[in-house]
Motif scaffolding. Structure first.
Motif, PDB file in Angstrom:
ATOM      1  N   ILE A   1     -17.529   1.792   5.571  1.00 48.22           N
ATOM      2  CA  ILE A   1     -16.193   1.219   5.708  1.00 48.22           C
ATOM      3  C   ILE A   1     -15.202   2.353   5.481  1.00 48.22           C
ATOM      4  O   ILE A   1     -15.239   3.035   4.459  1.00 48.22           O
ATOM      5  N   LEU A   2     -14.322   2.536   6.454  1.00 44.48           N
ATOM      6  CA  LEU A   2     -13.304   3.576   6.393  1.00 44.48           C
ATOM      7  C   LEU A   2     -11.941   2.907   6.437  1.00 44.48           C
ATOM      8  O   LEU A   2     -11.684   2.089   7.324  1.00 44.48           O
ATOM      9  N   LEU A   3     -11.086   3.239   5.463  1.00 46.17           N
ATOM     10  CA  LEU A   3      -9.764   2.623   5.398  1.00 46.17           C
ATOM     11  C   LEU A   3      -8.672   3.659   5.595  1.00 46.17           C
ATOM     12  O   LEU A   3      -8.757   4.776   5.078  1.00 46.17           O
ATOM     13  N   SER A   4      -7.636   3.267   6.315  1.00 44.72           N
ATOM     14  CA  SER A   4      -6.448   4.106   6.444  1.00 44.72           C
ATOM     15  C   SER A   4      -5.761   4.200   5.089  1.00 44.72           C
ATOM     16  O   SER A   4      -6.003   3.389   4.183  1.00 44.72           O
ATOM     17  N   GLY A   5      -4.861   5.167   4.962  1.00 40.75           N
ATOM     18  CA  GLY A   5      -4.071   5.268   3.747  1.00 40.75           C
ATOM     19  C   GLY A   5      -3.255   4.003   3.549  1.00 40.75           C
ATOM     20  O   GLY A   5      -2.603   3.524   4.470  1.00 40.75           O
ATOM     21  N   MET A   6      -3.309   3.459   2.350  1.00 40.09           N
ATOM     22  CA  MET A   6      -2.580   2.237   2.007  1.00 40.09           C
ATOM     23  C   MET A   6      -1.449   2.587   1.053  1.00 40.09           C
ATOM     24  O   MET A   6      -1.612   3.418   0.159  1.00 40.09           O
ATOM     25  N   THR A   7      -0.316   1.921   1.254  1.00 40.42           N
ATOM     26  CA  THR A   7       0.819   2.043   0.336  1.00 40.42           C
ATOM     27  C   THR A   7       1.175   0.657  -0.190  1.00 40.42           C
ATOM     28  O   THR A   7       0.617  -0.341   0.250  1.00 40.42           O
ATOM     29  N   ALA A   8       2.140   0.617  -1.085  1.00 46.18           N
ATOM     30  CA  ALA A   8       2.583  -0.664  -1.648  1.00 46.18           C
ATOM     31  C   ALA A   8       3.626  -1.349  -0.773  1.00 46.18           C
ATOM     32  O   ALA A   8       4.127  -2.419  -1.131  1.00 46.18           O
ATOM     33  N   HIS A   9       3.943  -0.789   0.363  1.00 46.47           N
ATOM     34  CA  HIS A   9       4.881  -1.421   1.296  1.00 46.47           C
ATOM     35  C   HIS A   9       4.259  -2.698   1.848  1.00 46.47           C
ATOM     36  O   HIS A   9       3.076  -2.703   2.123  1.00 46.47           O
ATOM     37  N   PRO A  10       4.890  -3.811   1.984  1.00 45.86           N
ATOM     38  CA  PRO A  10       6.317  -4.056   1.803  1.00 45.86           C
ATOM     39  C   PRO A  10       6.709  -4.514   0.402  1.00 45.86           C
ATOM     40  O   PRO A  10       7.884  -4.799   0.171  1.00 45.86           O
ATOM     41  N   ALA A  11       5.754  -4.593  -0.525  1.00 42.66           N
ATOM     42  CA  ALA A  11       6.098  -5.049  -1.881  1.00 42.66           C
ATOM     43  C   ALA A  11       7.175  -4.183  -2.505  1.00 42.66           C
ATOM     44  O   ALA A  11       8.016  -4.682  -3.269  1.00 42.66           O
ATOM     45  N   THR A  12       7.198  -2.903  -2.163  1.00 39.34           N
ATOM     46  CA  THR A  12       8.215  -2.016  -2.723  1.00 39.34           C
ATOM     47  C   THR A  12       9.604  -2.362  -2.219  1.00 39.34           C
ATOM     48  O   THR A  12      10.592  -2.118  -2.900  1.00 39.34           O
ATOM     49  N   ARG A  13       9.681  -2.934  -1.045  1.00 39.43           N
ATOM     50  CA  ARG A  13      10.989  -3.330  -0.491  1.00 39.43           C
ATOM     51  C   ARG A  13      11.388  -4.726  -0.954  1.00 39.43           C
ATOM     52  O   ARG A  13      12.564  -5.043  -1.005  1.00 39.43           O
ATOM     53  N   ASP A  14      10.393  -5.562  -1.268  1.00 38.96           N
ATOM     54  CA  ASP A  14      10.655  -6.945  -1.653  1.00 38.96           C
ATOM     55  C   ASP A  14      10.937  -7.102  -3.143  1.00 38.96           C
ATOM     56  O   ASP A  14      11.429  -8.138  -3.574  1.00 38.96           O
ATOM     57  N   ALA A  15      10.615  -6.095  -3.944  1.00 35.17           N
ATOM     58  CA  ALA A  15      10.749  -6.205  -5.400  1.00 35.17           C
ATOM     59  C   ALA A  15      12.217  -6.248  -5.814  1.00 35.17           C
ATOM     60  O   ALA A  15      13.073  -5.623  -5.196  1.00 35.17           O
ATOM     61  N   GLN A  16      12.500  -7.005  -6.874  1.00 31.11           N
ATOM     62  CA  GLN A  16      13.863  -7.083  -7.417  1.00 31.11           C
ATOM     63  C   GLN A  16      14.271  -5.756  -8.054  1.00 31.11           C
ATOM     64  O   GLN A  16      15.444  -5.400  -8.069  1.00 31.11           O
ATOM     65  N   ALA A  17      13.302  -5.051  -8.605  1.00 28.88           N
ATOM     66  CA  ALA A  17      13.526  -3.731  -9.217  1.00 28.88           C
ATOM     67  C   ALA A  17      12.477  -2.784  -8.647  1.00 28.88           C
ATOM     68  O   ALA A  17      11.404  -3.230  -8.224  1.00 28.88           O
ATOM     69  N   PRO A  18      12.757  -1.488  -8.620  1.00 27.02           N
ATOM     70  CA  PRO A  18      11.768  -0.546  -8.084  1.00 27.02           C
ATOM     71  C   PRO A  18      10.437  -0.659  -8.830  1.00 27.02           C
ATOM     72  O   PRO A  18      10.402  -0.820 -10.050  1.00 27.02           O
ATOM     73  N   LEU A  19       9.338  -0.581  -8.082  1.00 29.67           N
ATOM     74  CA  LEU A  19       8.009  -0.620  -8.691  1.00 29.67           C
ATOM     75  C   LEU A  19       7.663   0.771  -9.205  1.00 29.67           C
ATOM     76  O   LEU A  19       7.898   1.769  -8.530  1.00 29.67           O
ATOM     77  N   SER A  20       7.097   0.817 -10.399  1.00 30.59           N
ATOM     78  CA  SER A  20       6.649   2.094 -10.962  1.00 30.59           C
ATOM     79  C   SER A  20       5.437   2.596 -10.166  1.00 30.59           C
ATOM     80  O   SER A  20       4.833   1.847  -9.389  1.00 30.59           O
ATOM     81  N   THR A  21       5.071   3.833 -10.381  1.00 32.57           N
ATOM     82  CA  THR A  21       3.877   4.369  -9.728  1.00 32.57           C
ATOM     83  C   THR A  21       2.648   3.574 -10.148  1.00 32.57           C
ATOM     84  O   THR A  21       1.782   3.292  -9.326  1.00 32.57           O
ATOM     85  N   TYR A  22       2.567   3.199 -11.409  1.00 28.69           N
ATOM     86  CA  TYR A  22       1.462   2.376 -11.905  1.00 28.69           C
ATOM     87  C   TYR A  22       1.403   1.058 -11.131  1.00 28.69           C
ATOM     88  O   TYR A  22       0.339   0.666 -10.634  1.00 28.69           O
TER      89      TYR A  22
END
Length: 148
Positions: free
Chosen positions: A35-56
């Motif tokens: 199983i090979l996966l593309s790079g994943m990011t926290a998008h769109p959760a980072t745009r939907d959050a009320q406050a910026p999400l920490s790196t953690y």
């Protein structure tokens, strides 16, 4: 000399990681036991959050996407054997490490192993609020929960 036929590639789809209609990539592909996966990011959760999400927090979102895709491909966390982690600030390595320790704790418990990893600092990711991106590799015939 006989050449084996090529492995059939299957696109992996997971409801938790929707494909974008405009994407020119696949989120995940399974071929044989791999199983090979593309790079994943926290998008769109980072745009939907009320406050910026920490790196953690971003790392936990990303690892959740990876889990969803691996499970959709027929695997589980213990099948993930390699991660490539990209961070925009190398000082965030400890937050990434904390999230990974927590996320893979059950796999690494009782003599198991964490996935192999590479950590790379990059100047930017696709959106400015993103701080971490992770690529993952899994094999259905590998079980890190019983690594010796």
């Amino acid at each position: 000399m006989q050449i084996d036929p090529p492995l059939k590639a299957e696109r992996i789809r997971a409801q938790a990681v929707p494909d974008l209609g405009t994407a020119t990539w696949s989120n995940g592909i399974r071929f044989g036991n791999e199983i090979l996966l593309s790079g994943m990011t926290a998008h769109p959760a980072t745009r939907d959050a009320q406050a910026p999400l920490s790196t953690y927090e971003q790392t936990l979102v990303v690892l959740g996407k990876i889990r969803a895709l691996v499970e959709a491909g027929g695997g589980r966390l213990a099948n993930i054997y390699k991660l490539v982690v990209y961070v925009t600030d190398i000082a965030d390595k400890d937050e990434v490490g904390r999230a990974r320790r927590e996320f893979f704790a059950d796999v690494a418990a009782n003599g198991g192993a964490y996935p192999c990893s590479t950590l790379v600092a990059v100047s930017a990711l696709v959106f400015p609020e993103l701080r971490v991106e992770i690529e993952a590799f899994a094999r259905l015939d590998i079980d890190l929960s019983v690594a010796g």
